[in-house]
Design a protein around this motif. Structure first.
Motif, PDB file in Angstrom:
ATOM      1  N   MET A   1       0.970  -1.306  -0.138  1.00 31.59           N
ATOM      2  CA  MET A   1      -0.213  -0.020  -0.015  1.00 31.59           C
ATOM      3  C   MET A   1       0.921   1.256  -0.060  1.00 31.59           C
ATOM      4  N   SER A   2       0.624   2.207  -0.957  1.00 33.40           N
ATOM      5  CA  SER A   2       1.303   3.471  -0.876  1.00 33.40           C
ATOM      6  C   SER A   2       1.130   4.437  -0.015  1.00 33.40           C
ATOM      7  N   GLU A   3       1.885   5.383   0.189  1.00 28.12           N
ATOM      8  CA  GLU A   3       1.793   6.453   1.062  1.00 28.12           C
ATOM      9  C   GLU A   3       0.164   7.351   0.554  1.00 28.12           C
ATOM     10  N   ARG A   4       0.216   7.187  -0.562  1.00 24.69           N
ATOM     11  CA  ARG A   4      -1.044   8.047  -1.120  1.00 24.69           C
ATOM     12  C   ARG A   4      -2.377   7.323  -0.779  1.00 24.69           C
ATOM     13  N   ASP A   5      -2.123   5.792  -0.814  1.00 22.80           N
ATOM     14  CA  ASP A   5      -3.359   5.159  -0.334  1.00 22.80           C
ATOM     15  C   ASP A   5      -3.605   5.263   1.238  1.00 22.80           C
ATOM     16  N   THR A   6      -2.749   5.414   1.991  1.00 24.68           N
ATOM     17  CA  THR A   6      -2.823   5.397   3.367  1.00 24.68           C
ATOM     18  C   THR A   6      -3.399   6.801   3.897  1.00 24.68           C
ATOM     19  N   LYS A   7      -3.172   7.642   2.979  1.00 27.71           N
ATOM     20  CA  LYS A   7      -3.757   8.993   3.329  1.00 27.71           C
ATOM     21  C   LYS A   7      -5.093   9.333   3.407  1.00 27.71           C
ATOM     22  N   LEU A   8      -5.772   8.116   2.911  1.00 27.08           N
ATOM     23  CA  LEU A   8      -7.384   8.163   2.818  1.00 27.08           C
ATOM     24  C   LEU A   8      -7.919   7.557   4.065  1.00 27.08           C
ATOM     25  N   HIS A   9      -7.040   6.855   4.832  1.00 30.54           N
ATOM     26  CA  HIS A   9      -7.444   6.128   5.889  1.00 30.54           C
ATOM     27  C   HIS A   9      -8.122   6.910   7.051  1.00 30.54           C
ATOM     28  N   GLY A  77     -18.039  -2.026   1.043  1.00 34.11           N
ATOM     29  CA  GLY A  77     -17.384  -3.179   0.277  1.00 34.11           C
ATOM     30  C   GLY A  77     -15.902  -3.038   0.576  1.00 34.11           C
ATOM     31  N   ARG A  78     -15.141  -3.845  -0.039  1.00 36.91           N
ATOM     32  CA  ARG A  78     -13.805  -3.625  -0.309  1.00 36.91           C
ATOM     33  C   ARG A  78     -13.263  -2.719  -1.325  1.00 36.91           C
ATOM     34  N   TYR A  79     -12.259  -1.856  -0.979  1.00 34.10           N
ATOM     35  CA  TYR A  79     -11.973  -1.212  -1.825  1.00 34.10           C
ATOM     36  C   TYR A  79     -10.341  -1.157  -2.542  1.00 34.10           C
ATOM     37  N   ARG A  80     -10.097  -0.446  -3.602  1.00 34.16           N
ATOM     38  CA  ARG A  80      -8.618  -0.632  -4.076  1.00 34.16           C
ATOM     39  C   ARG A  80      -8.531   1.079  -4.709  1.00 34.16           C
ATOM     40  N   ILE A  81      -7.315   1.303  -4.443  1.00 38.02           N
ATOM     41  CA  ILE A  81      -6.936   2.774  -5.103  1.00 38.02           C
ATOM     42  C   ILE A  81      -6.353   2.625  -6.479  1.00 38.02           C
ATOM     43  N   ASP A  82      -6.557   3.322  -7.282  1.00 41.78           N
ATOM     44  CA  ASP A  82      -5.920   3.498  -8.776  1.00 41.78           C
ATOM     45  C   ASP A  82      -5.737   4.815  -9.104  1.00 41.78           C
ATOM     46  N   GLY A  83      -4.540   5.401  -8.887  1.00 42.30           N
ATOM     47  CA  GLY A  83      -4.458   6.676  -9.327  1.00 42.30           C
ATOM     48  C   GLY A  83      -5.288   7.726  -8.711  1.00 42.30           C
ATOM     49  N   ASP A  84      -5.858   8.630  -9.182  1.00 39.06           N
ATOM     50  CA  ASP A  84      -7.013   9.485  -8.741  1.00 39.06           C
ATOM     51  C   ASP A  84      -8.523   8.801  -8.244  1.00 39.06           C
ATOM     52  N   GLU A 104     -17.059   3.025  -8.768  1.00 38.92           N
ATOM     53  CA  GLU A 104     -15.754   3.923  -9.035  1.00 38.92           C
ATOM     54  C   GLU A 104     -16.062   5.476  -8.650  1.00 38.92           C
ATOM     55  N   ARG A 105     -15.172   5.879  -7.849  1.00 40.86           N
ATOM     56  CA  ARG A 105     -15.222   7.278  -7.458  1.00 40.86           C
ATOM     57  C   ARG A 105     -13.667   8.042  -7.847  1.00 40.86           C
ATOM     58  N   PHE A 106     -13.787   9.110  -8.077  1.00 48.17           N
ATOM     59  CA  PHE A 106     -12.720  10.098  -8.550  1.00 48.17           C
ATOM     60  C   PHE A 106     -12.649  10.867  -7.088  1.00 48.17           C
ATOM     61  N   TYR A 107     -11.114  11.199  -6.742  1.00 49.31           N
ATOM     62  CA  TYR A 107     -11.105  12.092  -5.588  1.00 49.31           C
ATOM     63  C   TYR A 107      -9.819  13.025  -5.660  1.00 49.31           C
TER      64      TYR A 107
END
Length: 141
Positions: A1-9, A77-84, A104-107
């Motif tokens: 998991m990247s730092e970008r991913d963990t910023k959403l936690h 549900g289970r999520y995954r991060i893909d770019g933005d 799918e959601r953009f953020y």
């Protein structure tokens, strides 16, 4: 998991919820100026969201029960991060049609502000299912 991913936690409190119609670009606040809601991203890969209109009455008639359905949105549900964007494999939803789907959601993340955009899609809460998108702003809880 990247730092970008963990910023959403963590837990995000809803600040605003707008809808935008694709044809006219008209923006509205379908659930009022101060809707209630939370978006939670767990470090275990599960997300949950619950959003309601600010003013709701208990449902003790068919008409009021329909109004409650039209002023709530919830799924998990289970999520995954893909770019933005983040993609959720929905396993439980207020809208049975979403169960088993991928949402799918953009953020955009700016410090403690998270803005989430849906893709353009038929709006399940609008008669005729007009094509639109939601734009939700959250603050870190």
């Amino acid at each position: 998991m990247s730092e970008r991913d963990t910023k959403l936690h963590g837990c995000w409190r809803l600040v605003s919820c707008d809808t935008e119609l694709q044809d006219s670009k008209e923006r509205t606040h379908p659930w009022g100026d101060a809707p209630n809601g939370y978006l939670i991203f767990g470090s275990d890969g599960r997300m949950m969201v619950l959003i309601t209109a600010k003013a709701r009455e208990p449902g003790n008639t068919d008409e009021k029960l329909v109004a409650l359905f039209r002023t709530v949105m919830a799924y998990t549900g289970r999520y995954r991060i893909d770019g933005d964007r983040f993609i959720t494999k929905v396993d439980t939803s207020w809208n049975e049609a979403w169960n088993g789907s991928e949402q799918e959601r953009f953020y955009k993340l700016d410090g403690d502000t998270l803005v989430v955009f849906t893709a353009w899609m038929p709006n399940p809460l609008v008669s005729g299912n007009s094509i639109g998108r939601a734009i939700l702003s959250f603050g870190r809880e």
